[in-house]
Design a protein around this motif. Structure first.
Motif, PDB file in Angstrom:
ATOM      1  N   VAL A 232     -19.551  -7.153  22.475  1.00  0.00           N
ATOM      2  CA  VAL A 232     -19.424  -5.717  22.750  1.00  0.00           C
ATOM      3  C   VAL A 232     -18.692  -5.032  21.597  1.00  0.00           C
ATOM      4  CG1 VAL A 232     -18.428  -3.993  24.297  1.00  0.00           C
ATOM      5  CG2 VAL A 232     -19.496  -6.038  25.246  1.00  0.00           C
ATOM      6  N   GLU A 233     -17.660  -5.667  21.080  1.00  0.00           N
ATOM      7  CA  GLU A 233     -16.956  -5.122  19.912  1.00  0.00           C
ATOM      8  C   GLU A 233     -17.895  -5.000  18.713  1.00  0.00           C
ATOM      9  OE1 GLU A 233     -12.986  -6.666  18.967  1.00  0.00           O
ATOM     10  OE2 GLU A 233     -13.133  -7.837  20.811  1.00  0.00           O
ATOM     11  N   LEU A 234     -18.730  -6.018  18.531  1.00  0.00           N
ATOM     12  CA  LEU A 234     -19.663  -6.001  17.401  1.00  0.00           C
ATOM     13  C   LEU A 234     -20.659  -4.852  17.524  1.00  0.00           C
ATOM     14  CD1 LEU A 234     -20.897  -7.296  14.849  1.00  0.00           C
ATOM     15  CD2 LEU A 234     -22.230  -8.789  16.356  1.00  0.00           C
ATOM     16  N   PHE A 235     -21.120  -4.584  18.757  1.00  0.00           N
ATOM     17  CA  PHE A 235     -22.122  -3.530  18.945  1.00  0.00           C
ATOM     18  C   PHE A 235     -21.534  -2.132  18.761  1.00  0.00           C
ATOM     19  CE2 PHE A 235     -24.724  -6.547  21.807  1.00  0.00           C
ATOM     20  CZ  PHE A 235     -25.318  -7.089  20.675  1.00  0.00           C
ATOM     21  N   LYS A 236     -20.214  -2.019  18.571  1.00  0.00           N
ATOM     22  CA  LYS A 236     -19.636  -0.740  18.174  1.00  0.00           C
ATOM     23  C   LYS A 236     -19.984  -0.416  16.721  1.00  0.00           C
ATOM     24  CE  LYS A 236     -15.565  -0.995  21.228  1.00  0.00           C
ATOM     25  NZ  LYS A 236     -14.073  -1.043  21.277  1.00  0.00           N
ATOM     26  N   LEU A 237     -20.314  -1.474  15.968  1.00  0.00           N
ATOM     27  CA  LEU A 237     -20.609  -1.306  14.541  1.00  0.00           C
ATOM     28  C   LEU A 237     -22.099  -1.422  14.222  1.00  0.00           C
ATOM     29  CD1 LEU A 237     -17.712  -3.470  13.052  1.00  0.00           C
ATOM     30  CD2 LEU A 237     -17.838  -0.977  13.164  1.00  0.00           C
ATOM     31  N   VAL A 238     -22.801  -2.297  14.929  1.00  0.00           N
ATOM     32  CA  VAL A 238     -24.208  -2.549  14.622  1.00  0.00           C
ATOM     33  C   VAL A 238     -25.026  -2.456  15.905  1.00  0.00           C
ATOM     34  CG1 VAL A 238     -23.601  -4.047  12.673  1.00  0.00           C
ATOM     35  CG2 VAL A 238     -24.021  -5.052  14.930  1.00  0.00           C
ATOM     36  N   THR A 239     -26.333  -2.407  15.738  1.00  0.00           N
ATOM     37  CA  THR A 239     -27.239  -2.399  16.886  1.00  0.00           C
ATOM     38  C   THR A 239     -27.593  -3.832  17.274  1.00  0.00           C
ATOM     39  OG1 THR A 239     -29.235  -2.340  15.504  1.00  0.00           O
ATOM     40  CG2 THR A 239     -28.221  -0.221  16.078  1.00  0.00           C
ATOM     41  N   ALA A 240     -28.245  -3.965  18.432  1.00  0.00           N
ATOM     42  CA  ALA A 240     -28.673  -5.295  18.872  1.00  0.00           C
ATOM     43  C   ALA A 240     -29.702  -5.873  17.913  1.00  0.00           C
ATOM     44  CB  ALA A 240     -29.245  -5.221  20.288  1.00  0.00           C
ATOM     45  N   GLY A 241     -30.558  -5.007  17.354  1.00  0.00           N
ATOM     46  CA  GLY A 241     -31.531  -5.481  16.369  1.00  0.00           C
ATOM     47  C   GLY A 241     -30.860  -5.986  15.106  1.00  0.00           C
ATOM     48  N   ASP A 242     -29.813  -5.275  14.646  1.00  0.00           N
ATOM     49  CA  ASP A 242     -29.047  -5.740  13.483  1.00  0.00           C
ATOM     50  C   ASP A 242     -28.395  -7.092  13.768  1.00  0.00           C
ATOM     51  OD1 ASP A 242     -29.675  -3.391  12.151  1.00  0.00           O
ATOM     52  OD2 ASP A 242     -27.875  -2.360  12.868  1.00  0.00           O
TER      53      ASP A 242
END
Length: 272
Positions: A232-242
């Motif tokens: 969830v922290e990561l998806f603050k920066l990138v999208t699920a596709g990224d």
């Protein structure tokens, strides 16, 4: 009744009798000719005795020798001509062109190799050295202001200048950062830089000359080992596709920032 004895009458009667006899004679002669012609049409064409017995021979005559052919360029024989390639032979394709990747700068390389332990993930900014805390706070204040020019005094110059690209940056560094943004004022890149510094961090090469503090910690942690809250922290920066692309690549390749223990802004880059 008396028969006339007139000489003229006798002459005419004689002529009539002669004419009648001539007609009868002509009819008699014509009938056998008609029968004969009809009979000839019905008969087969006569065949000679030689043809009937099959003893006839074909007469052969010798032809004169052919005229000499004038000398010309020799025609290559079939043996001298190159044999055609087999039907199933295909032309080999050239080897693929491999473009070597530029080596990454040593001061931006991840500190978590396959054989190295994963560094501790930290969130408490009070654990940072004071110079590091100060530089982090100044960068985040400049980003929150919306004025990209406020980053200029925070960038290092010279040989140890702040690295903003894996290649050489030509021209003004602030204009380079503005060009990385999706808008003309650089607000997008300021938001990314702020969110990167708001995430957790890691300490790399502790006690070594190249020691640094790096945000976000995803740069040094295997992506497949992330917990659900960390994703969830990561998806603050990138999208699920990224995220899927980076898993296939094998590492986090979005923006990251490094600060030395002395408070020097070392790099802010993205890519592999």
């Amino acid at each position: 009744m008396a028969i006339s004895r007139d000489p003229l009458f006798g002459y005419q009667a004689a002529r009539f009798g002669a004419a009648a006899g001539f007609v009868v004679l002509a009819m008699a002669l014509a009938t056998p000719q008609a029968l004969a012609l009809s009979e000839i049409q019905r008969e087969d064409v006569p065949v000679s005795e030689e043809e009937e017995n099959g003893s006839g021979e074909i007469q052969r005559e010798e032809l004169p020798p052919p005229a000499p052919v004038e000398e010309s360029e020799p025609v290559p024989s079939e043996e001298s001509q190159p044999a055609p390639p087999p039907a199933d032979m295909s032309v080999p394709l050239p080897d693929p062109i491999v473009i070597p990747r530029d080596p990454q700068p040593t001061d931006v390389e991840s500190g978590a190799g396959q054989d190295e332990p994963v560094p501790e993930i930290l969130y408490d900014v009070e654990l940072l050295p004071e110079p590091v805390q100060r530089m982090r706070a100044l960068i985040m204040e400049a980003c929150a202001s919306g004025d990209i020019e406020r980053l200029r005094p925070l960038l290092s110059g010279g040989e140890n200048g702040t690295q903003l690209s894996f290649g050489q940056v030509s021209g003004d560094p602030i204009e380079h950062l503005r060009g990385l943004s999706g808008d003309d004022k650089g607000h997008e890149i300021l938001a990314i830089l702020y969110e990167v510094l708001a995430a957790g961090y890691v300490r790399l090469d502790e006690g070594e000359p190249g020691e640094m503090y790096v945000w976000p910690y995803f740069f040094a942690v295997p992506l497949e080992n992330l917990t659900d809250p960390q994703r969830v922290e990561l998806f603050k920066l990138v999208t699920a596709g990224d995220y899927e692309d980076m898993k296939n690549f094998g590492a986090y390749i979005f923006y990251r920032i490094g600060i030395s223990p002395e408070g020097r802004w070392i790099f802010f880059v993205a890519g592999d």
